[in-house]
Design an enzyme around this catalytic site. Structure first.
Site, mmCIF file in Angstrom:
data_model
loop_
_atom_site.group_PDB
_atom_site.id
_atom_site.type_symbol
_atom_site.label_atom_id
_atom_site.label_comp_id
_atom_site.label_asym_id
_atom_site.label_seq_id
_atom_site.Cartn_x
_atom_site.Cartn_y
_atom_site.Cartn_z
ATOM 1 C CB THR A 1 37.500 43.490 32.874
ATOM 2 O OG1 THR A 1 38.714 44.205 32.649
ATOM 3 C CG2 THR A 1 37.793 42.144 33.503
HETATM 4 P P1 AMP Z 1 39.033 46.868 34.438
HETATM 5 O O1 AMP Z 1 38.421 47.926 35.325
HETATM 6 O O2 AMP Z 1 38.196 46.620 33.235
HETATM 7 O O3 AMP Z 1 40.461 47.126 34.154
HETATM 8 O O4 AMP Z 1 38.931 45.536 35.307
HETATM 9 C C1 AMP Z 1 40.073 44.796 35.713
HETATM 10 C C2 AMP Z 1 39.897 44.306 37.103
HETATM 11 O O5 AMP Z 1 38.777 43.412 37.170
HETATM 12 C C3 AMP Z 1 41.080 43.505 37.590
HETATM 13 O O6 AMP Z 1 41.986 44.285 38.337
HETATM 14 C C4 AMP Z 1 40.467 42.392 38.428
HETATM 15 O O7 AMP Z 1 40.879 42.444 39.773
HETATM 16 C C5 AMP Z 1 38.954 42.605 38.315
HETATM 17 N N1 AMP Z 1 38.305 41.311 38.120
HETATM 18 C C6 AMP Z 1 38.606 40.393 37.188
HETATM 19 N N2 AMP Z 1 37.840 39.299 37.295
HETATM 20 C C7 AMP Z 1 37.026 39.524 38.358
HETATM 21 C C8 AMP Z 1 36.001 38.751 38.996
HETATM 22 N N3 AMP Z 1 35.684 37.532 38.558
HETATM 23 N N4 AMP Z 1 35.378 39.309 40.060
HETATM 24 C C9 AMP Z 1 35.700 40.557 40.494
HETATM 25 N N5 AMP Z 1 36.662 41.320 39.939
HETATM 26 C C10 AMP Z 1 37.327 40.821 38.875
HETATM 27 ZN ZN ZN Z 2 40.339 43.667 31.515
HETATM 28 ZN ZN ZN Z 3 41.797 47.138 32.867
#
Ligand code: AMP
Ligand code: ZN
Ligand code: ZN
Length: 420
Positions: free
Chosen positions: A70
């Site tokens: 992400t």
């Molecule tokens: P992942 O671990 O790659 O699946 O990350 C996804 C998570 O990143 C989501 O559940 C969001 O809550 C979190 N996320 C997305 N954008 C942000 C941000 N700007 N700041 C903090 N957390 C975020």
């Molecule tokens: Zn993501």
């Molecule tokens: Zn994810």
């Protein structure tokens, strides 16, 4: 056909005739980031508003940056830079010079973790107001500039309130209202992690996001802004289901205790991951590589300085010494304390995930663009997400910063000349 969709079509018909009278200073760009929405989502699930935008705009499979996570990808989308140049080389990068890992709490606003010029900064520098309703990197002040409107991240913020507030910003008088708006939704990623690709929960999350995008389109129509608005829908990566049959148990072979494991939370006993970025004392590296590199047929071991050319995460301070990368759909498992009895239990583990090789179509992200700057009814060739920054700059009519992208490769999607 749903009521919302019918009303939307009618309003679109009423406003479409003024398109030709618009100048570049009127154009508005709204980019919606849908976390984890895989490139094939519209072929699998109903989403009438997204389908409408796709049918009357441009669609493509977008290739994410490595690793397909992400923070890496939303920041590449914003800056047009490879991770090695923007610094977010992982969700939790480790920095050798700082001697510590990125912390999502305190470091989201610390400029030393974030390089490059996000599109909202480019816009503000050129007098174009911007607004971010959550976007990775949008809480940092860069060159003493922030978006005119921005919010600290709150995953639980109600989606209707997000849309209402954006429409309020857009309703401001010309000169005060933003011409660039970025908006983020996490629901699809969360549902897919927790219940899997193909689950009814994923379907519901897609329908929920689609409904709010429909509300945004209706709101734009009411404000008389639809015909000048360019809507760009992007995801950061795809998603794939996991299986108990595809687990590589590192505990059976080695201990990771001699490494710093960047994406492993300090308070967690074990890790299930698509990849692990490892950092180690230089004199131990070769021996560690020899021990690991033929350990499992479904795990690649990549060494610092020898990553595939398309990975682009060889950041001077953050490039890992070793990357253990599982084949798509496989999980790497390791525990801190091998005697910990509950560490292989299923609770807390994802049903689906992402982070695998970015050339795998299952990791590809959705891309839809619709509005006066974009061609209609066009299925484009897959392209790298570092091109999005240049695309937004072109649609807004602003001068882009230097990026790793090359807008001439996407000129054929646009109705206007994008030569900077
Ligand atoms: P992942 O671990 O790659 O699946 O990350 C996804 C998570 O990143 C989501 O559940 C969001 O809550 C979190 N996320 C997305 N954008 C942000 C941000 N700007 N700041 C903090 N957390 C975020
Ligand atoms: Zn993501
Ligand atoms: Zn994810």
């Amino acid at each position: 056909m749903s009521n919302v969709y019918c009303r939307y079509l009618l309003a679109l018909f009423l406003f479409v005739s003024v398109d030709s009278a618009l100048s570049s200073e009127d154009s508005t760009v709204i980019m919606i980031g849908v976390d984890g929405m895989r490139a094939d989502t519209l072929q699998r699930l109903p989403a009438s508003n997204l389908q409408f935008l796709a049918d009357s705009g441009v669609v493509a499979n977008m290739i994410p940056a490595m690793p397909t996570k992400t923070f890496v990808n939303f920041y590449s989308l914003a800056t047009g830079l490879h991770p090695k140049n923007h610094g977010m080389i992982s969700n939790y990068p480790y920095d050798r010079k700082l001697g510590r890992k990125f912390n999502r709490g305190s470091d989201v606003a610390d400029p030393q973790w974030w390089s490059g010029e996000p599109i909202w900064i480019t816009a503000e520098k050129q007098g174009v107001k911007s607004a971010t309703y959550f976007w990775v990197g949008s809480e940092v002040e860069i060159d003493h500039i922030r978006p005119s409107f921005w919010k600290p991240y709150n995953k639980h913020k109600d989606y209707s309130e997000r849309i209402d507030e954006i429409l309020q910003w857009l309703a401001l008088p010309k000169g005060q209202r933003p011409r660039l708006v970025l908006l983020y939704f996490s629901a699809v990623d969360t549902a897919a992690h927790d219940f899997g690709v193909g689950s009814k929960e994923e379907q519901k999350a897609v329908a929920r996001v689609d409904k709010h995008i429909g509300d945004l389109l209706l709101g734009l129509n009411k404000l008389g802004l639809r015909s000048q608005s360019n809507i760009v829908v992007v995801a950061d990566h795809g998603m794939v289901n996991l299986s108990d049959e595809r687990v590589i148990n590192l505990d059976s072979h080695i201990s990771l205790s001699e490494f710093i494991v960047a994406d492993w939370a300090d308070n967690s006993h074990s890790v299930f991951a698509p990849f692990l970025n490892l950092y180690i004392e230089p004199h131990l590296l070769d021996a560690a590589y020899d021990k690991l590199h033929k350990l499992h047929p479904n795990m690649r071991v990549l060494k610092r300085g020898a990553f595939p050319v398309n990975y682009h995460f060889d950041h001077p301070q953050r490039e890992p010494d070793l990357m253990l990368l599982a084949d798509t759909g496989w999980s790497l498992y390791a525990s801190r304390d091998k005697s910990h009895p509950q560490s292989m239990q299923k609770s807390g583990r994802s049903i689906a995930t992402h982070g695998y090789d970015n050339q795998d179509p299952l990791m590809h992200a959705i891309f839809i663009a619709n509005g006066p700057a974009f061609k209609k009814n066009l299925q484009a060739e897959p392209f790298d997400n570092i091109e999005i920054y240049g695309l937004l700059a072109c649609a807004l009519g602003i001068h882009p910063a230097i990026t790793d992208g090359n807008i001439s490769t996407l000129q054929y999607l646009m109705t206007k000349d994008c030569t900077p």
